[in-house]
Motif scaffolding. Structure first.
Motif, PDB file in Angstrom:
ATOM      1  N   MET A  78     -57.693 112.216  51.520  1.00 59.44           N
ATOM      2  CA  MET A  78     -56.941 111.761  50.343  1.00 59.44           C
ATOM      3  C   MET A  78     -55.579 112.456  50.233  1.00 59.44           C
ATOM      4  N   ASN A  79     -55.451 113.635  50.862  1.00 58.85           N
ATOM      5  CA  ASN A  79     -54.237 114.445  50.739  1.00 58.85           C
ATOM      6  C   ASN A  79     -53.795 114.956  52.108  1.00 58.85           C
ATOM      7  N   PRO A  80     -53.283 114.084  52.986  1.00 55.84           N
ATOM      8  CA  PRO A  80     -52.857 114.540  54.311  1.00 55.84           C
ATOM      9  C   PRO A  80     -51.885 115.712  54.216  1.00 55.84           C
ATOM     10  N   GLY A  81     -52.110 116.712  55.067  1.00 56.12           N
ATOM     11  CA  GLY A  81     -51.271 117.907  55.084  1.00 56.12           C
ATOM     12  C   GLY A  81     -51.833 119.057  54.281  1.00 56.12           C
ATOM     13  N   LYS A  82     -52.743 118.790  53.376  1.00 53.30           N
ATOM     14  CA  LYS A  82     -53.320 119.842  52.533  1.00 53.30           C
ATOM     15  C   LYS A  82     -54.282 120.729  53.322  1.00 53.30           C
ATOM     16  N   HIS A  83     -54.980 120.138  54.286  1.00 54.07           N
ATOM     17  CA  HIS A  83     -55.973 120.854  55.094  1.00 54.07           C
ATOM     18  C   HIS A  83     -55.658 120.628  56.575  1.00 54.07           C
ATOM     19  N   PRO A  84     -54.683 121.371  57.129  1.00 50.83           N
ATOM     20  CA  PRO A  84     -54.239 121.086  58.503  1.00 50.83           C
ATOM     21  C   PRO A  84     -55.338 121.209  59.567  1.00 50.83           C
ATOM     22  N   ASN A  85     -56.299 122.095  59.371  1.00 51.84           N
ATOM     23  CA  ASN A  85     -57.353 122.238  60.372  1.00 51.84           C
ATOM     24  C   ASN A  85     -58.310 121.041  60.358  1.00 51.84           C
ATOM     25  N   ILE A  86     -58.468 120.417  59.203  1.00 52.66           N
ATOM     26  CA  ILE A  86     -59.258 119.184  59.119  1.00 52.66           C
ATOM     27  C   ILE A  86     -58.429 118.019  59.633  1.00 52.66           C
ATOM     28  N   ASP A  87     -57.151 117.969  59.269  1.00 52.54           N
ATOM     29  CA  ASP A  87     -56.258 116.920  59.768  1.00 52.54           C
ATOM     30  C   ASP A  87     -56.267 116.894  61.296  1.00 52.54           C
ATOM     31  N   ARG A  88     -56.292 118.076  61.911  1.00 52.13           N
ATOM     32  CA  ARG A  88     -56.307 118.173  63.371  1.00 52.13           C
ATOM     33  C   ARG A  88     -57.555 117.502  63.935  1.00 52.13           C
ATOM     34  N   LEU A  89     -58.708 117.742  63.321  1.00 51.65           N
ATOM     35  CA  LEU A  89     -59.957 117.126  63.794  1.00 51.65           C
ATOM     36  C   LEU A  89     -59.891 115.606  63.668  1.00 51.65           C
ATOM     37  N   ILE A  90     -59.374 115.127  62.554  1.00 55.66           N
ATOM     38  CA  ILE A  90     -59.232 113.678  62.349  1.00 55.66           C
ATOM     39  C   ILE A  90     -58.336 113.093  63.442  1.00 55.66           C
ATOM     40  N   GLY A  91     -57.243 113.765  63.737  1.00 54.13           N
ATOM     41  CA  GLY A  91     -56.316 113.303  64.777  1.00 54.13           C
ATOM     42  C   GLY A  91     -56.946 113.279  66.157  1.00 54.13           C
ATOM     43  N   LEU A  92     -57.751 114.285  66.471  1.00 55.09           N
ATOM     44  CA  LEU A  92     -58.421 114.313  67.775  1.00 55.09           C
ATOM     45  C   LEU A  92     -59.353 113.120  67.935  1.00 55.09           C
ATOM     46  N   ILE A  93     -60.068 112.790  66.871  1.00 56.86           N
ATOM     47  CA  ILE A  93     -60.960 111.629  66.904  1.00 56.86           C
ATOM     48  C   ILE A  93     -60.146 110.356  67.101  1.00 56.86           C
ATOM     49  N   GLU A  94     -59.084 110.207  66.317  1.00 57.75           N
ATOM     50  CA  GLU A  94     -58.264 108.987  66.382  1.00 57.75           C
ATOM     51  C   GLU A  94     -57.628 108.803  67.757  1.00 57.75           C
ATOM     52  N   ARG A  95     -57.185 109.904  68.378  1.00 57.55           N
ATOM     53  CA  ARG A  95     -56.495 109.825  69.668  1.00 57.55           C
ATOM     54  C   ARG A  95     -57.434 109.991  70.864  1.00 57.55           C
ATOM     55  N   GLY A  96     -58.683 110.375  70.612  1.00 56.88           N
ATOM     56  CA  GLY A  96     -59.621 110.596  71.709  1.00 56.88           C
ATOM     57  C   GLY A  96     -59.244 111.790  72.569  1.00 56.88           C
ATOM     58  N   GLU A  97     -58.639 112.798  71.957  1.00 55.71           N
ATOM     59  CA  GLU A  97     -58.172 113.974  72.694  1.00 55.71           C
ATOM     60  C   GLU A  97     -59.151 115.142  72.554  1.00 55.71           C
ATOM     61  N   THR A  98     -58.978 116.110  73.445  1.00 56.98           N
ATOM     62  CA  THR A  98     -59.793 117.319  73.449  1.00 56.98           C
ATOM     63  C   THR A  98     -58.874 118.539  73.489  1.00 56.98           C
ATOM     64  N   LEU A  99     -59.244 119.573  72.750  1.00 56.39           N
ATOM     65  CA  LEU A  99     -58.546 120.850  72.805  1.00 56.39           C
ATOM     66  C   LEU A  99     -59.504 121.919  73.331  1.00 56.39           C
ATOM     67  N   ARG A 100     -58.999 122.734  74.246  1.00 58.62           N
ATOM     68  CA  ARG A 100     -59.780 123.884  74.696  1.00 58.62           C
ATOM     69  C   ARG A 100     -59.586 125.015  73.693  1.00 58.62           C
ATOM     70  N   VAL A 101     -60.553 125.920  73.655  1.00 60.81           N
ATOM     71  CA  VAL A 101     -60.504 127.044  72.716  1.00 60.81           C
ATOM     72  C   VAL A 101     -60.534 128.342  73.510  1.00 60.81           C
ATOM     73  N   LYS A 102     -59.594 129.228  73.198  1.00 62.38           N
ATOM     74  CA  LYS A 102     -59.578 130.565  73.787  1.00 62.38           C
ATOM     75  C   LYS A 102     -59.749 131.571  72.665  1.00 62.38           C
ATOM     76  N   GLN A 103     -60.805 132.345  72.754  1.00 69.65           N
ATOM     77  CA  GLN A 103     -61.067 133.359  71.741  1.00 69.65           C
ATOM     78  C   GLN A 103     -60.157 134.562  71.953  1.00 69.65           C
ATOM     79  N   VAL A 104     -59.664 135.120  70.849  1.00 68.93           N
ATOM     80  CA  VAL A 104     -58.892 136.357  70.864  1.00 68.93           C
ATOM     81  C   VAL A 104     -59.759 137.385  70.136  1.00 68.93           C
TER      82      VAL A 104
END
Length: 105
Positions: free
Chosen positions: A76-102
């Motif tokens: 309902m509020n794009p930009g308010k929750h960037p980490n959730i927005d990122r997940l939505i975008g990955l689904i929409e684009r069919g993309e994958t991100l690798r994760v590197k722990q620090v």
């Protein structure tokens, strides 16, 4: 379940300082730090990476479930929750991100 309840079920992340999210071109596209306001997202993304090996579209869908009530707020509020927005975008684009722990020292 609510987001706070879901967080209680996830592995602890006190051993992490941050995680870096890396795209297909090996570029770090985001960093989620272990600090107030980001700790919940750090736990969610870390858990997804442990279970799925990366933040795949399938993992992102599971992440949206874990974010619970915050997912609808993000839609309902794009930009308010960037980490959730990122997940939505990955689904929409069919993309994958690798994760590197620090790791924390």
């Amino acid at each position: 379940m609510a987001f706070a309840d879901n967080l209680k079920q996830l592995p602890k992340v006190s051993h992490l300082a941050a995680i870096n999210l890396i795209d297909a071109a090996d570029a770090v596209v985001a960093t989620i730090e272990n600090k107030p306001g980001q700790g919940g997202s750090l736990a969610v993304y870390n858990h997804l990476a442990q279970i799925h090996g990366a933040i795949t579209p399938e993992a992102a869908s599971k992440g949206l479930e874990l974010y619970a009530e915050h997912t609808e707020d993000a839609r309902m509020n794009p930009g308010k929750h960037p980490n959730i927005d990122r997940l939505i975008g990955l689904i929409e684009r069919g993309e994958t991100l690798r994760v590197k722990q620090v790791f924390a020292v």
